[in-house]
Design a protein around this motif. Structure first.
Motif, PDB file in Angstrom:
ATOM      1  N   THR A  24       0.514   4.023  -0.995  1.00 40.04           N
ATOM      2  CA  THR A  24      -0.082   5.237  -0.162  1.00 40.04           C
ATOM      3  C   THR A  24      -0.496   5.766   1.235  1.00 40.04           C
ATOM      4  O   THR A  24      -0.539   5.936   1.299  1.00 40.04           O
ATOM      5  CB  THR A  24      -1.955   5.664  -0.987  1.00 40.04           C
ATOM      6  OG1 THR A  24      -2.336   4.628  -0.597  1.00 40.04           O
ATOM      7  CG2 THR A  24      -1.361   5.738  -2.509  1.00 40.04           C
TER       8      THR A  24
ATOM      9  N   HIS B 142       0.924  -1.285   0.276  1.00 36.87           N
ATOM     10  CA  HIS B 142      -0.432   0.113  -0.050  1.00 36.87           C
ATOM     11  C   HIS B 142       0.749   1.561  -0.554  1.00 36.87           C
ATOM     12  O   HIS B 142       0.989   2.172   0.957  1.00 36.87           O
ATOM     13  CB  HIS B 142      -0.663   0.108   1.279  1.00 36.87           C
ATOM     14  CG  HIS B 142      -1.551  -1.060   1.351  1.00 36.87           C
ATOM     15  ND1 HIS B 142      -2.459  -2.189   0.684  1.00 36.87           N
ATOM     16  CD2 HIS B 142      -1.388  -2.678   2.036  1.00 36.87           C
ATOM     17  CE1 HIS B 142      -3.320  -2.500   1.475  1.00 36.87           C
ATOM     18  NE2 HIS B 142      -2.181  -3.291   2.332  1.00 36.87           N
TER      19      HIS B 142
ATOM     20  N   PRO C 144      -6.107   9.423   4.814  1.00 42.37           N
ATOM     21  CA  PRO C 144      -5.863   8.695   4.353  1.00 42.37           C
ATOM     22  C   PRO C 144      -6.643   7.526   3.962  1.00 42.37           C
ATOM     23  O   PRO C 144      -7.384   7.095   5.508  1.00 42.37           O
ATOM     24  CB  PRO C 144      -4.145   8.864   5.169  1.00 42.37           C
ATOM     25  CG  PRO C 144      -4.133   8.843   5.663  1.00 42.37           C
ATOM     26  CD  PRO C 144      -5.802   9.616   5.936  1.00 42.37           C
TER      27      PRO C 144
ATOM     28  N   PRO D 181       7.983   6.292  -3.002  1.00 42.80           N
ATOM     29  CA  PRO D 181       6.581   5.437  -1.933  1.00 42.80           C
ATOM     30  C   PRO D 181       6.174   4.390  -1.052  1.00 42.80           C
ATOM     31  O   PRO D 181       5.360   4.492  -0.162  1.00 42.80           O
ATOM     32  CB  PRO D 181       5.263   5.599  -3.129  1.00 42.80           C
ATOM     33  CG  PRO D 181       5.851   6.558  -4.737  1.00 42.80           C
ATOM     34  CD  PRO D 181       7.255   5.917  -3.650  1.00 42.80           C
TER      35      PRO D 181
END
Ligand SMILES: Cc1cc2nc3c(=O)[nH]c(=O)nc-3n(C[C@H](O)[C@H](O)[C@H](O)COP(=O)(O)OP(=O)(O)OC[C@H]3O[C@@H](n4cnc5c(N)ncnc54)[C@H](O)[C@@H]3O)c2cc1C
Ligand code: FES
Ligand code: FES
Lengths: 179, 293
Positions: B21, B19, B42, B155
């Protein structure tokens, strides 16, 4: 989600907790412990101050899920917490309301706030009590500088802080006499 | 929203890879403010509180390996000798409650130009240990800040630790704000003397889009100290050298006007802090070298 934690010595369970919710919200709105106050929700005022595994924190900045399995002490449990520190072995909640702390003998810092007239509207008081008690635990003989530093994260809009300083000095003096 | 609660570091890296993000949450002193005010919603929060090694530090060798989540309070209490600049900076952060939770990993994650750790890290010399399931890389602190509240992390990466050079000389940190507790810096300045390499390093906060070093000022001062034989003689630095250093530090700023101060004030204040921190650290260096001789 469900969050399990120990609050003031009692296992608690909060259900339907939103993942972005703060520990402060869980305490106040889900566990019925409104002693910790909500004023700024951004760490500026200290009115939500609690102990998390003994550490002094702003409960508005702890995610509820981060408190899973942890021990929290709020102002409602402060008298008991201070009592145990002073060597009281048996819990003092007998005959009192274990949720609100109502009926419990006050902790030295709580009594000192009353005696010194350090409470006006009272909104800042719970956070200040938890912070001052934590300092007295670490540092039984604080200087004025130590007190100011320890309470620098707690705002009071009423008292001008002088009576609060008096109260903490009083509690420290009584604590050292008592020991 | 999902709350991910990895029990260990490998698990955390796997979760971040799956994940990308997901927003890591350590002390929460930046993240929770954003969530409380609905500035951020989020899809995943990745809790780092349960990962023991992030709360630990190692002091063997020539640097301190500071776990990303070691709170400021612990830095002040335990690492004052090894990291004097960072310990001073830590002490100026917010309040006891915030210092008990917040740490350098979060400060780097947010990468605000006003973050107090940054000038100290830039001055001491540091590398950010970034890790992902793909491996570990060390990002020099000078390359870590890439824009306003932007950093060099990928990321899928998390900060495991910061490797900070142990002090080999005096360090100072200075911050201008409206009062003592709970102030966001109007601007801040860190300075470290490195007698081992005969260099001086600086870090400036809140006076440019990112935290920066005053490169030209450092070069000028390093050359002037070398030419004048100051490191050996331990003489006081010539006032004109100090003045020029301060001017060059002020010139390294690229500040803005905002509610906390004007650009002109910031530039001026950085010059004043540069002069003072250089004077203070040089005095300590002289005292120490006299004592040692
Ligand atoms: C009232 C108040 C006053 C403040 N005063 C100051 C001040 O004076 N000086 C100052 O510098 N700061 C201040 N801050 C900001 C904040 O406390 C600091 O930035 C602190 O260092 C953040 O650390 P944290 O662990 O709480 O971060 P978090 O809020 O948990 O995280 C911050 C950011 O870093 C990321 N992150 C955290 N850990 C990692 C990791 N291991 N790997 C990758 N990303 C990560 C998060 O995803 C997030 O984006 C203040 C905050 C408050 C609420
Ligand atoms: S409500 Fe948490 S600090 Fe103000
Ligand atoms: S008594 Fe009113 S805010 Fe402190």
């Amino acid at each position: 989600m469900r969050v399990n934690l120990t609050v003031n010595g009692r296992p608690q369970q909060a259900d339907d907790v939103w993942e972005g919710e703060s520990l402060l919200y869980v305490l106040r709105e889900r566990l019925g412990l409104p002693g910790s106050k909500n004023a700024c929700e951004q760490g500026e005022c200290g009115s939500c101050t609690v102990r998390l595994d003994g550490v002094l924190v702003c409960s508005c900045l702890v995610a509820a899920g981060q408190a899973e399995g942890r021990e929290v002490v709020t102002v409602e449990g402060l008298a008991d917490h201070a009592g145990q520190r002073a060597g009281g072995t048996e819990s003092r909640t007998g005959g009192t309301d274990p949720r609100t702390g109502e009926g419990t003998e006050l902790s030295p810092i709580q009594q000192a706030f009353i005696d010194a007239g350090a409470v006006q509207c009272g909104f800042c008081t719970p956070g200040l009590l938890v912070a001052a008690d934590e300092m007295l635990e670490r540092n039984p003989d604080p200087t004025d500088e130590d007190i100011r530093e320890a309470l620098s994260g707690n705002l009071c809009r009423c008292t001008g802080y002088e009576k609060i300083m008096d109260a903490v000095r009083l509690a420290a003096a009584r604590q050292s006499e008592g020991s | 929203m999902d709350f991910l609660r990895p029990a260990g570091w490998e698990e955390a890296l796997a979760a971040k890879a799956e994940h990308p993000t997901a927003v890591p949450i350590a002390g929460g002193t930046d993240v929770m403010v954003e969530i409380n005010f609905d500035h951020r919603r989020p899809a995943y929060l990745l809790d780092l509180n349960r990962i023991p090694e992030l709360h630990e530090w190692e002091t063997g060798g020539d640097h301190v390996r500071l776990g990303a989540s070691v709170p400021y309070t612990k830095i002040m209490e335990n690492l004052r000798a090894e990291l004097p600049g960072l310990a001073l900076a830590s002490h100026t952060v917010a309040s006891p409650q915030i210092r008990n939770r917040g740490g350098v990993g979060g400060n780097l994650g947010t990468a605000s130009p006003a973050g107090d750790a940054h000038p100290a890290l830039l001055a001491a010399g540091a590398e950010v240990e970034a890790e992902s399931v793909r491996g570990t890389r060390l990002i020099p602190i000078d390359e870590f800040y890439t824009g306003v509240k932007r950093n060099a992390l990928q990321p899928d990466e998390l900060i495991r630790a910061v490797r900070i050079r142990k002090a080999d000389g005096p360090q100072q940190f200075s911050k201008v704000g409206t009062r003592n507790a709970m102030v966001i810096a109007v601007c801040a300045f860190g300075l470290a003397l490195h007698p081992g390499t005969r260099t001086v390093r600086t870090g400036i906060g809140s006076a440019a889009p990112t935290p920066v070093r005053a490169g030209a000022a450092e070069e000028f001062l390093n050359a002037a100290l070398e030419e004048g034989g100051f490191w050996d003689s331990g003489r006081g630095i010539t006032p004109s050298v100090v003045r020029r250093f301060a001017e060059l530090c002020a010139a390294a700023c690229d500040p803005i006007d905002d509610v906390r101060g004007t650009a002109g004030y910031r530039r001026h204040a950085v010059g004043v802090m540069a002069r003072r921190t250089l004077t203070w650290t040089w005095e300590s260096y002289r005292d120490a070298s006299k004592g040692g001789a």
